[in-house]
Design a protein around this motif. Sequence first.
Motif, PDB file in Angstrom:
ATOM      1  N   ARG A   1       0.895  -7.204   4.572  1.00 22.85           N
ATOM      2  CA  ARG A   1       0.293  -6.210   3.679  1.00 22.85           C
ATOM      3  C   ARG A   1      -0.855  -5.479   4.373  1.00 22.85           C
ATOM      4  O   ARG A   1      -1.026  -4.273   4.207  1.00 22.85           O
ATOM      5  N   THR A   2      -1.640  -6.209   5.166  1.00 23.38           N
ATOM      6  CA  THR A   2      -2.741  -5.591   5.916  1.00 23.38           C
ATOM      7  C   THR A   2      -2.189  -4.587   6.932  1.00 23.38           C
ATOM      8  O   THR A   2      -2.706  -3.473   7.054  1.00 23.38           O
ATOM      9  N   GLN A   3      -1.142  -4.976   7.644  1.00 23.40           N
ATOM     10  CA  GLN A   3      -0.515  -4.066   8.623  1.00 23.40           C
ATOM     11  C   GLN A   3       0.014  -2.813   7.929  1.00 23.40           C
ATOM     12  O   GLN A   3      -0.143  -1.703   8.434  1.00 23.40           O
ATOM     13  N   ASN A   4       0.623  -2.996   6.764  1.00 21.85           N
ATOM     14  CA  ASN A   4       1.150  -1.859   6.007  1.00 21.85           C
ATOM     15  C   ASN A   4       0.007  -0.929   5.572  1.00 21.85           C
ATOM     16  O   ASN A   4       0.143   0.295   5.635  1.00 21.85           O
TER      17      ASN A   4
ATOM     18  N   PHE B   1     -12.057   6.871   8.018  1.00 25.87           N
ATOM     19  CA  PHE B   1     -13.121   6.530   7.058  1.00 25.87           C
ATOM     20  C   PHE B   1     -12.696   5.370   6.157  1.00 25.87           C
ATOM     21  O   PHE B   1     -13.519   4.799   5.446  1.00 25.87           O
ATOM     22  N   ILE B   2     -11.421   4.985   6.203  1.00 25.02           N
ATOM     23  CA  ILE B   2     -10.929   3.858   5.398  1.00 25.02           C
ATOM     24  C   ILE B   2     -10.797   2.628   6.284  1.00 25.02           C
ATOM     25  O   ILE B   2     -10.206   2.692   7.362  1.00 25.02           O
ATOM     26  N   LYS B   3     -11.363   1.522   5.818  1.00 17.32           N
ATOM     27  CA  LYS B   3     -11.278   0.246   6.540  1.00 17.32           C
ATOM     28  C   LYS B   3     -10.606  -0.778   5.631  1.00 17.32           C
ATOM     29  O   LYS B   3     -10.935  -0.866   4.446  1.00 17.32           O
ATOM     30  N   VAL B   4      -9.685  -1.541   6.192  1.00 19.52           N
ATOM     31  CA  VAL B   4      -9.031  -2.612   5.436  1.00 19.52           C
ATOM     32  C   VAL B   4      -9.786  -3.902   5.750  1.00 19.52           C
ATOM     33  O   VAL B   4      -9.951  -4.251   6.916  1.00 19.52           O
ATOM     34  N   LYS B   5     -10.256  -4.575   4.698  1.00 14.66           N
ATOM     35  CA  LYS B   5     -11.022  -5.797   4.922  1.00 14.66           C
ATOM     36  C   LYS B   5     -10.571  -6.887   3.963  1.00 14.66           C
ATOM     37  O   LYS B   5     -10.236  -6.610   2.821  1.00 14.66           O
ATOM     38  N   PHE B   6     -10.613  -8.108   4.467  1.00 17.31           N
ATOM     39  CA  PHE B   6     -10.305  -9.294   3.671  1.00 17.31           C
ATOM     40  C   PHE B   6     -11.584 -10.128   3.620  1.00 17.31           C
ATOM     41  O   PHE B   6     -12.072 -10.604   4.634  1.00 17.31           O
TER      42      PHE B   6
ATOM     43  N   THR C   1       4.781 -11.103  -0.298  1.00 18.88           N
ATOM     44  CA  THR C   1       4.570 -10.559   1.042  1.00 18.88           C
ATOM     45  C   THR C   1       3.295 -11.159   1.624  1.00 18.88           C
ATOM     46  O   THR C   1       2.279 -11.236   0.938  1.00 18.88           O
ATOM     47  N   SER C   2       3.357 -11.563   2.890  1.00 12.21           N
ATOM     48  CA  SER C   2       2.189 -12.201   3.509  1.00 12.21           C
ATOM     49  C   SER C   2       1.007 -11.237   3.591  1.00 12.21           C
ATOM     50  O   SER C   2       1.177 -10.023   3.645  1.00 12.21           O
TER      51      SER C   2
ATOM     52  N   ALA D   1       0.881  -1.181   0.000  1.00 11.85           N
ATOM     53  CA  ALA D   1       0.000   0.000   0.000  1.00 11.85           C
ATOM     54  C   ALA D   1       0.913   1.224   0.000  1.00 11.85           C
ATOM     55  O   ALA D   1       2.024   1.180   0.523  1.00 11.85           O
ATOM     56  N   HIS D   2       0.440   2.315  -0.598  1.00  6.80           N
ATOM     57  CA  HIS D   2       1.263   3.524  -0.655  1.00  6.80           C
ATOM     58  C   HIS D   2       0.392   4.768  -0.658  1.00  6.80           C
ATOM     59  O   HIS D   2      -0.837   4.671  -0.675  1.00  6.80           O
ATOM     60  N   LYS D   3       1.056   5.922  -0.654  1.00  4.66           N
ATOM     61  CA  LYS D   3       0.299   7.183  -0.539  1.00  4.66           C
ATOM     62  C   LYS D   3      -0.585   7.461  -1.760  1.00  4.66           C
ATOM     63  O   LYS D   3      -1.516   8.246  -1.659  1.00  4.66           O
TER      64      LYS D   3
END
Length: 172
Positions: free
Chosen positions: A58-61, A71-76, A53-54, A17-19
């Motif tokens: 990637r989720t932590q990043n 307002f942003i949520k990371v979901k799998f 990358t695991s 993930a990046h800016k």
Amino acid sequence: MNKKIKIGVLGGSFDPAHKGHLAISKEAKKRFNLKKIIWAITKKNPLKIESKTSLLKRTQNCKKIIGLNSFIKVKFYENVIKSNKTIDLINHLKKNKDIEIYFLMGADNLINFHKWQKSESISKKCNIVVFDRHGYKKNSLKSKTFKKLNNKTLTFVEFKKVNISSSQLRKI
């Protein structure tokens, strides 16, 4: 009639993930008045090779990049929907009748969007928001999908681009 809640969905392997991901999320929230944005992380993009990358890393990043942007949520979702296909994710999210989906993507993805499983169905079920990416504008505007959907369910967004990509970052 109740007004639908507008949510953005940005799918990908986020490797890393990046800016740029954050910039388009913020821009989409502002332009389309989105309540929240889901970064739908995938174990493997169907059109790309598997990430080295695991998923956890990637989720932590992603969470680190998101920072205080709550307002942003990371979901799998793949364990729940048993698929890594966008159409299956959209169908899963659409079970909630109160939401309107804005599917966010970079211009590079638009070029091959017609190859995605049930791409026409995706474009009927949600608004597609394509963000200009450095070096991809010309080809994305010539793409089959752009010609077919432009100004119907597809919006092409030009904004101050962040010239960065996950593939460039992996090379560092």
